[in-house]
Design a protein around this motif. Structure first.
Motif, short mmCIF file in Angstrom:
data_model
loop_
_atom_site.label_atom_id
_atom_site.label_comp_id
_atom_site.label_asym_id
_atom_site.label_seq_id
_atom_site.Cartn_x
_atom_site.Cartn_y
_atom_site.Cartn_z
N PHE A 162 40.23 92.99 71.60
CA PHE A 162 39.24 93.04 72.67
C PHE A 162 37.89 92.71 72.07
O PHE A 162 37.48 93.29 71.06
CB PHE A 162 39.22 94.44 73.29
N ALA B 237 31.48 92.23 75.30
CA ALA B 237 30.45 91.30 75.73
C ALA B 237 29.16 91.52 74.97
O ALA B 237 28.38 90.59 74.75
CB ALA B 237 30.21 91.45 77.23
N ALA C 252 44.06 89.27 84.24
CA ALA C 252 44.70 88.68 83.07
C ALA C 252 45.68 87.59 83.50
O ALA C 252 46.23 87.61 84.60
CB ALA C 252 45.45 89.74 82.26
N GLN D 299 45.74 86.76 78.27
CA GLN D 299 44.29 86.68 78.08
C GLN D 299 43.63 87.22 79.33
O GLN D 299 44.10 86.96 80.44
CB GLN D 299 43.81 85.24 77.84
N GLY D 300 42.54 87.98 79.17
CA GLY D 300 41.92 88.53 80.36
C GLY D 300 40.58 89.17 80.08
O GLY D 300 39.97 88.97 79.03
N SER D 301 40.13 89.96 81.04
CA SER D 301 38.83 90.60 80.95
C SER D 301 38.85 91.94 81.66
O SER D 301 39.70 92.21 82.52
CB SER D 301 37.74 89.70 81.57
N GLU E 242 30.25 92.83 82.87
CA GLU E 242 31.39 92.36 82.08
C GLU E 242 31.47 93.16 80.80
O GLU E 242 30.59 93.10 79.94
CB GLU E 242 31.22 90.88 81.75
N GLY F 155 34.07 92.95 78.52
CA GLY F 155 34.55 92.09 77.45
C GLY F 155 35.84 91.39 77.82
O GLY F 155 36.35 91.54 78.93
N THR F 156 36.37 90.65 76.88
CA THR F 156 37.59 89.87 77.08
C THR F 156 38.61 90.22 76.01
O THR F 156 38.27 90.78 74.96
CB THR F 156 37.30 88.36 77.04
N GLU G 112 42.56 88.96 74.04
CA GLU G 112 43.66 88.03 73.79
C GLU G 112 44.77 88.82 73.12
O GLU G 112 44.57 89.44 72.08
CB GLU G 112 43.21 86.87 72.89
#
Length: 223
Positions: free
Chosen positions: A65, A68, A175, A183-185, A209, A211-212, A214
Motif C-alpha cells: 500500500f 498518498a 479494485a 490493484q486499487g485504492s 485519497e 492511497g493505492t 498493488e
C-alpha cells in the motif's frame, strides 16, 4: 470443453435459476440473471470455465500500500465467496429515464459474485466489507466496497476534510483484478450538510485519497 450456459441450465435444472429484471447500471440494464451452482460451466461469451475465474479472484493477496502522503506499508486483501455466482445478461437501457444509452460494447455480460472482503494493514486498516465481485468475459474482475465512518475499525481517518463538518462520511475501496493481480485504492468520501433550503438546497462531496495498492496472488509472478 465450452458448455453453453443455456444448455447447462436445461440439462441440470437444479444448477440454475433464471430471473428477468430491469435494474439499471450505468446506462445498461440487467435483462436477465441466472444463478450458477455448477461453476464448471463456461458462461456464453466467456473465455474459460467460471471455476478458473473464481480461482483468480478468491483467496488472500499480499502486496504494498502506497500512502498518498508518502510512505508504504504491507497490506493483505482476502476475498471470500459467500454465495452462488449470478450470470447477468446486460443490454442498453431504454426505460425512458433520460439516461443516455451506453454503447453496446460497454454493456458486456458479467458474472456477479457475492463476497466478503477483508483488508488488513496493521492497525491502520482492519476492515471487512460485504460486497460483490464482477467478473468480465475475459476473466478480469472488479469490486467496489464501502462503509460508514462509524463502522471503520482501523485507525486511518480523513485528513483532507473535517469529518465533523460533514453530514456523512464513507470509506470506499475500489479494485481491479488483471493478470498482474489486484490493484486499487482506499479513500474517504465526505458529503456536506445541505446549503440552503427546499429546492434551492445543494450538497457537495469531498474526497480524501488515502492511497493505492498493488497485490499479487501466491502463484502470480508478474507483480
Amino acid at each position: 470443453m465450452r458448455i453453453s450456459l443455456t444448455v447447462a441450465c436445461i440439462a441440470t435444472l437444479a444448477a440454475c435459476g433464471t430471473q428477468i429484471g430491469t435494474e439499471t447500471d450505468g446506462g445498461c440494464e440487467v435483462a436477465s440473471s441466472t444463478t450458477l451452482t455448477d461453476t464448471s460451466v463456461t458462461p456464453d461469451g466467456f473465455d474459460a470455465p467460471l471455476s478458473e475465474a473464481l480461482a483468480r479472484v478468491e483467496g488472500s493477496f499480499d502486496g504494498t500500500f502506497t500512502y498518498a502522503s508518502g510512505g508504504t506499508a504491507a497490506l493483505t486483501l482476502t476475498v471470500t465467496r459467500t454465495g452462488d455466482p449470478v450470470f447477468e445478461h446486460l443490454q442498453e437501457a431504454s426505460n425512458g429515464s433520460g439516461i443516455e444509452p451506453a454503447l453496446a460494447e460497454l454493456c458486456a455480460d458479467r458474472v456477479r459474485v457475492p463476497v466478503t472482503v477483508t483488508v488488513s494493514m496493521g492497525t491502520a486498516l482492519d476492515e471487512t466489507y460485504t460486497t460483490s465481485v464482477d467478473i468480465a468475459p475475459d476473466g478480469t474482475a472488479a469490486l467496489y466496497a464501502s462503509q460508514d465512518l462509524a463502522s471503520v475499525q482501523g485507525d486511518l481517518r480523513p485528513v483532507a476534510f473535517d469529518a465533523s463538518d460533514m453530514a456523512k462520511v464513507t470509506q470506499v475501496l475500489a479494485a481491479d483484478r488483471d493478470d498482474l493481480g489486484w490493484q486499487g485504492s482506499v479513500a474517504f468520501l465526505g458529503e456536506s450538510r445541505p446549503s440552503g433550503t427546499g429546492p434551492d438546497s445543494t450538497v457537495s462531496q469531498s474526497r480524501d485519497e488515502l492511497g493505492t495498492f498493488e497485490l499479487a496472488a501466491p502463484n502470480d509472478t508478474d507483480l
